[in-house]
Structures are given as C-alpha cells and as structure tokens.
Design an enzyme around this catalytic site. Structure first.
Site, PDB file in Angstrom:
ATOM      1  N   ARG A 101       3.030   5.447  11.476  1.00 17.45           N
ATOM      2  CA  ARG A 101       1.823   4.622  11.498  1.00 17.45           C
ATOM      3  C   ARG A 101       2.188   3.299  10.821  1.00 17.45           C
ATOM      4  NH1 ARG A 101      -2.359   6.852   7.765  1.00 17.45           N
ATOM      5  NH2 ARG A 101      -2.936   8.286   9.435  1.00 17.45           N
ATOM      6  N   ASP A 129       0.676  10.025   4.173  1.00 14.84           N
ATOM      7  CA  ASP A 129       0.127   8.713   3.847  1.00 14.84           C
ATOM      8  C   ASP A 129       1.051   7.999   2.863  1.00 14.84           C
ATOM      9  OD1 ASP A 129      -2.078   8.293   5.357  1.00 14.84           O
ATOM     10  OD2 ASP A 129      -3.528   9.005   3.889  1.00 14.84           O
TER      11      ASP A 129
END
Length: 302
Positions: free
Chosen positions: A179, A131
């Site tokens: 992402r 992340d």
C-alpha cells in the site's frame, strides 16, 4: 497549518485522553470516519461497501499497548475479526499495527503474535497488511515482514512517500503487495521530505515504479490529481486493472469511491472500528484540520 497538524498529532499520542475517549463513545465527529465500536456494526458498513463493488481492509483499532497481556487481548480481537470476515462472507482483508500486538514490548513476542495472525488468515485465504507506523518502527516492521515472507505470501506492508529511503525499500519489495501512501506522521527533515510538492512528486514516482513490478499495488490517496495521473499512466503502459487498486479512508470522498468502482477500477476502503478510535481520529484531524468544524458540531449537538 503546520502548528495545527502538530497539535493534533500531539493529542493522538496522549494516553490519558485516549482512555477518556472510550467513555465518550463515537462523539466529536469520529462516527463519521470510524465504522462502529463492535464487529457487528462494522460488518454492516462493510456489507454496504461490498454492495457498491468496494472491498474493505479492516483495522481493529488499538494503540498504547505496553504489556504482553494487552497485546494478547489485541491479537485475540484480530483473530476474532478474521473469523467474522469468513463467517459473514464479506470481501475484506485486515490491516494490523505491530505496536498493537507487542512490538514495543518485545520483538520476538510480537513476531510470534503476527505469525499466528497471518497463519490464521492464510487458512481463510485472507490478506494481512502490516500498517506502517512512525519512522522509529519502520525497520522493525520491515524485518518482521521479511521473516513472514519466508513462510507466507498473504502479507504485505505500507510504504510512505515522504521518507527518503522509500524508493530503496520499494526496490527491495518488488514482488510484495504494497500500500503506497504519502505519510501521516510528523517526521524530521533528516529522514523525510517536508515540502508538499516534493512529497506528491515522489509519491507518483513510487507508484509508477511499483505498478511496473510484479507486486500488487494499493494506491491510497484522496488526491484526485494523483488518481487522474495514475489512470493515464496505466492506460499508457497497458497495466492490467487487476494488478492494482485505489484505496481511501472510510467516511472520506464516498461518492468518488463509488464512482471509481463503477468505472471498473478495483477499490478498497480502509475501515477502522473499535473502542480505541481516539488516536486514529486525531491523526485524521491532523491531516485535514478543516474537519475540526465537524468535530465541534458533533460535540455540541450531544
């Protein structure tokens, strides 16, 4: 709107409130967007997603890690979740915040922890997504990714469209699974775009760049305008449907999630769970302050 966003982001960084939130449980509406506080309840949510043709990227929530002991506990919890994915046989991978496993404690210590996680995931053939956090942690995250990619191919990260440097970062990561998001932190105008239209335009630009690379593309957005533009683009360029996916957050636009999966698009839902739900939930309120009504109703009804 800007003041409200800043307010909730400030709340998300309040460690005292985070500690208090553990006592409340998933009140304040958080239960709508957090898939439980333990592995079993989270896995039931993932099974329901899988039944609708939707995969999951699981986030074992945890922030405000300041000691090696806390980081090791977080690492063990992530390893336990990886094992559960294997045991339950669900279609899922994991998202990991590096600050949760010691990035603010010691870089080398954090690298050792994530190497252990990625190695375990590789044995189960599970992907690990690093992340992306705030700008202060960006370069360290990319440095750790670079180190991991020397030995593993089951790891990628997140690129945030509101940052000026993101196009260059994508060019450097053409073969990596990424992402792509607009960005959820409040960053200064020195490093990030501030205008919504400019962010949206840059987001679409980055999506199109990576879709035409050899790296898998996860397009994480609830914006149906962008989703429709992506659909048109992949059709025009004959981009294979198995080279990308759409992603949304658990608890948001659930019918659209199901519809996209039914249309034949690969779809993954970001599934957060755990006791440390508070900071995550505050950032969701910062992005969508209208959800405060939901939070207040939930709190009053308890």
């Amino acid at each position: 709107m800007g003041v409200t966003r800043s307010f909730f982001i400030a709340l998300s960084k309040n460690q005292a409130l985070n500690s208090g939130a553990k006592k409340w449980g998933l009140k304040l509406g958080a239960g709508k967007v957090v898939a439980g506080t333990d592995i079993n309840s989270m896995m039931q949510s993932v099974k329901e997603l899988n039944a609708n043709g939707i995969g999951a990227t699981i986030d074992n929530l945890g922030e405000f890690v300041r000691t090696k002991e806390e980081a090791i506990q977080a690492k063990e919890a992530i390893l336990e979740t990886l094992e559960a994915i294997q045991v339950y046989g669900v279609n899922a991978h994991m998202s990991v915040k590096l600050t949760q496993i010691g990035l603010d404690v010691d870089f080398a210590f954090c690298l050792k922890n994530i190497q252990e996680i990625v190695a375990a995931a590789a044995r189960y053939d599970i992907f690990i997504n690093l992340d992306m956090e705030d700008y202060a942690h960006l370069q360290q995250t990319l440095d750790i990714l670079e180190a991991l990619l020397k030995d593993y191919d089951n790891v990628g990260t997140v690129i945030q469209a509101y940052l000026y440097r993101s196009e260059k970062d994508i060019e450097n990561l053409q073969n990596v699974r990424l992402r792509l998001v607009k960005g959820a932190y409040k960053e200064s105008e020195e490093v990030s775009l501030q205008d919504k239209k400019e962010i949206d335009d840059n987001y679409l630009k980055l999506i199109k760049i990576h879709l035409q690379s050899s790296g898998y593309t996860s397009i994480a957005t609830h914006d149906h305008h962008i989703i429709e533009e992506v659909k048109a683009f992949v059709k025009e360029k004959n981009i294979p449907l198995n080279s990308f996916e759409f992603q949304m957050l658990y608890g948001f636009r659930t019918e659209m999630q199901k519809d996209l999966a039914k249309e034949g698009y690969s779809f993954t839902t970001y599934v957060p769970f755990g006791q440390d739900w508070y900071a995550y939930y505050m950032r969701r309120l910062a992005e969508r302050p209208q959800n405060i009504n939901l939070a207040l109703k939930s709190f009053v009804s308890k």
